[in-house]
Design a protein around this motif. Structure first.
Motif, PDB file in Angstrom:
ATOM      1  N   ILE A   1       0.838  -1.209   0.000  1.00 51.14           N
ATOM      2  CA  ILE A   1       0.000   0.000   0.000  1.00 51.14           C
ATOM      3  C   ILE A   1       0.869   1.253   0.000  1.00 51.14           C
ATOM      4  N   LEU A   2       1.855   1.292   0.889  1.00 52.27           N
ATOM      5  CA  LEU A   2       2.742   2.451   0.943  1.00 52.27           C
ATOM      6  C   LEU A   2       3.510   2.630  -0.362  1.00 52.27           C
ATOM      7  N   ASP A   3       3.975   1.527  -0.939  1.00 54.21           N
ATOM      8  CA  ASP A   3       4.714   1.603  -2.190  1.00 54.21           C
ATOM      9  C   ASP A   3       3.862   2.232  -3.290  1.00 54.21           C
ATOM     10  N   ARG A   4       2.606   1.841  -3.334  1.00 50.08           N
ATOM     11  CA  ARG A   4       1.692   2.446  -4.315  1.00 50.08           C
ATOM     12  C   ARG A   4       1.520   3.936  -4.040  1.00 50.08           C
ATOM     13  N   MET A   5       1.368   4.300  -2.765  1.00 47.43           N
ATOM     14  CA  MET A   5       1.187   5.710  -2.416  1.00 47.43           C
ATOM     15  C   MET A   5       2.424   6.534  -2.767  1.00 47.43           C
ATOM     16  N   PHE A   6       3.607   5.954  -2.550  1.00 43.95           N
ATOM     17  CA  PHE A   6       4.842   6.667  -2.905  1.00 43.95           C
ATOM     18  C   PHE A   6       4.915   6.895  -4.414  1.00 43.95           C
ATOM     19  N   LYS A   7       4.606   5.863  -5.176  1.00 41.94           N
ATOM     20  CA  LYS A   7       4.699   5.976  -6.634  1.00 41.94           C
ATOM     21  C   LYS A   7       3.665   6.942  -7.183  1.00 41.94           C
ATOM     22  N   GLU A   8       2.496   7.003  -6.531  1.00 38.35           N
ATOM     23  CA  GLU A   8       1.473   7.955  -6.958  1.00 38.35           C
ATOM     24  C   GLU A   8       1.914   9.401  -6.738  1.00 38.35           C
TER      25      GLU A   8
ATOM     26  N   VAL B   1       1.165  11.790   3.599  1.00 38.24           N
ATOM     27  CA  VAL B   1       1.007  10.414   3.105  1.00 38.24           C
ATOM     28  C   VAL B   1       0.998   9.440   4.273  1.00 38.24           C
ATOM     29  N   TYR B   2       1.915   9.624   5.210  1.00 37.59           N
ATOM     30  CA  TYR B   2       1.969   8.747   6.376  1.00 37.59           C
ATOM     31  C   TYR B   2       0.695   8.854   7.216  1.00 37.59           C
ATOM     32  N   ALA B   3       0.195  10.077   7.398  1.00 34.68           N
ATOM     33  CA  ALA B   3      -1.028  10.269   8.173  1.00 34.68           C
ATOM     34  C   ALA B   3      -2.215   9.606   7.485  1.00 34.68           C
TER      35      ALA B   3
END
Length: 493
Positions: free
Chosen positions: A54-61, A196-198
């Motif tokens: 999930i985080l990896d997707r958010m970073f790439k977005e 993003v973390y929040a």
């Protein structure tokens, strides 16, 4: 009830032991033969994989790319940024030799004294130095910026007092390292990643967080500003769940990372770094779980729904299995992760206790009478409530139920934090209330001396200077000096 649950210490009896018991008995992790290091078991790693994906997707977005940098860092690199090396010097594991040899007395292997390294290598405690040394070769012009890189890796920080997931010598994490042409862009990046973390903490972990800035003494080593998200655990202690750092030009200058700007002038690159780790699994456990075991938010549960047949004979099992498999396939079509447990070496009661312990959000059970009546028993892990429903349209119901569970887990954690967050104006009241396991909003004069005194006398630290909330000026509860706004104090992990 299964033996595992009988041996689980209650939270009220000993919160620390409850946590340790739960990590072990839910099969998440165990201590290893290497002191201070842990073995993450398959179920624990499955939770980390969900977080990671999930985080990896958010970073790439948000425009970031993954790369990988060496585990070993030349000692001289750490010497180039004074604040940074001071912050990590006591936590570093050092490689001094590159070869072993058989002991002359035949007792095993020994370090070959002739194989001493010319320069010691440090097992990475964090990667700013090795990465910024590399960026010097990648960045030449403003056209090369921003450079948005993330790394999934392990790090080593020598810890003597360890606790599974929360604090171990080696742990898994991601570390973002970005370079920018201006201070404004870098600060915006640091704040964006805090956001993003929040977002991840609240919408996936179902864990409300306070967004804020660290005080000077609590900043990351080498940072100009550290942005943090702070969460309350069920015992009232705070846990730092993620940090994002604005590093200014400190690392650009230390490693001579310069670029030609749009006006043809040379300048040093501006930096950020940000990271979360397997500590989030510890946060997940302590924020939501109960005396019966794990309580996992459906958005992060490796298995969201488990189906358990209850049968008298092989013929009945086959019929229930067939009906259950068809239902689970329909749930899969909704993107729901499922498991059919038809193993014959464990009784249904044992299975119920096991999946309760492991925090599976929804448990389905079907027996002979259910088969005849076209019904199924549905139990939700967050409240332990169960009901018998018709199988008609049950997949839509379960899909909605999972979202309801996700929201209920968040709401419960939010209500706990609200009920245990108070405002105080005097130091005497602060010293009394901090013993109760609370988040305390209080005025502070902004000096490290006052901050250190509070820490020494109460074991409470400034978790953050909140970005939202009461900005009304006041007077420091300790010294009476002017205070720009209230800050968040708590005892912490």
């Amino acid at each position: 009830m299964a033996k595992e649950l009988k041996e689980l210490t209650s939270r009220s009896e000993n919160y620390s032991q409850w946590y340790q018991d739960l990590v072990i008995k839910a099969d998440l992790a165990e201590n290893s033969a290497v002191r201070g290091c842990m073995v993450i078991k398959p179920y624990g790693y499955a939770i980390w994989e969900k977080m990671q994906s999930i985080l990896d997707r958010m970073f790439k977005e948000t425009g970031h790319q993954n790369a990988y940098f060496p585990l070993l860092i030349p000692k001289s690199f750490l010497s180039k940024e004074a604040d940074h090396v001071e912050g990590f010097a006591k936590e570093c594991a050092v490689v001094t030799h590159y070869r072993l040899k058989n002991s002359p007395d035949g007792s095993g292997v020994v370090v070959d004294p002739a194989a001493k390294l010319e320069e010691e290598l440090i097992i990475r405690p964090t990667s700013e130095t090795i990465i910024w040394n590399t960026y010097r070769n990648w960045i030449h012009s403003y056209r090369d910026l921003p450079l948005l890189i993330n790394q999934w890796a392990n790090v080593m920080r020598w810890e003597m007092r360890t606790r599974l997931f929360l604090r171990t010598a080696e742990f898994l994490w991601q570390e973002g390292h970005t370079a920018h042409a201006t201070s404004t862009e870098a600060e915006e990046e640091a704040k964006k990643m805090q956001g993003v973390y929040a977002d991840f903490a609240e919408n996936y972990m179902a864990m409300p967080v306070v967004k804020g800035v660290k005080s000077e003494s609590e900043r990351f080593a080498g940072a100009v500003d550290t942005y943090t998200i702070e969460a309350m655990m069920q015992d009232g202690k705070a846990l730092q769940a993620g940090t994002s750092h604005f590093l200014g030009q400190n690392f650009g200058k230390a490693f001579d990372v310069t670029f030609i700007d749009q006006n043809g002038k040379s300048d040093y690159a501006w930096a950020t770094s940000w990271g979360v780790s397997t500590r989030l699994i510890g946060a997940l456990i302590m924020a939501h779980s109960d005396d019966n075991g794990l309580v996992l938010p459906p958005h992060l549960a490796p298995i969201q729904v488990v189906f358990i047949p209850i049968y008298r004979n092989e013929e009945q099992l086959n019929a229930i299995r067939e009906k259950g498999s068809a239902l689970l396939n329909r749930l899969k079509a909704f993107g729901i992760s499922v498991k059919l447990d038809d193993a014959d070496n464990k009784k249904p009661g044992w299975k119920f206790a096991e999946y309760e312990l492991k925090g599976i959000p929804v448990r389905l059970a079907m027996g002979g009478r259910d088969l005849e009546n076209n019904t199924i028993e549905v139990m939700r892990r967050d409240t332990l409530e169960k009901e018998t429903l018709s199988c008609e349209g049950i997949e839509e119901y379960i899909k909605n139920l999972l979202e309801e569970i996700q929201q209920n887990i968040y709401r419960k954690a939010f209500d706990l934090r609200e009920s245990r967050t108070i405002t105080v104006d005097t130091y005497d009241e602060f010293k009394e209330k901090i013993e109760e396991g609370l988040f305390i909003m209080a005025h502070w004069d902004g000096t490290p001396e006052t901050e250190e005194r509070i820490k020494n006398e109460t074991k409470a630290t400034i978790r953050c200077i909140p970005l939202d909330g009461d900005r009304t000026p006041g007077k420091c509860m300790v010294t009476g000096q002017p205070s720009a706004q209230r800050v968040l104090f708590a005892r912490a992990y």
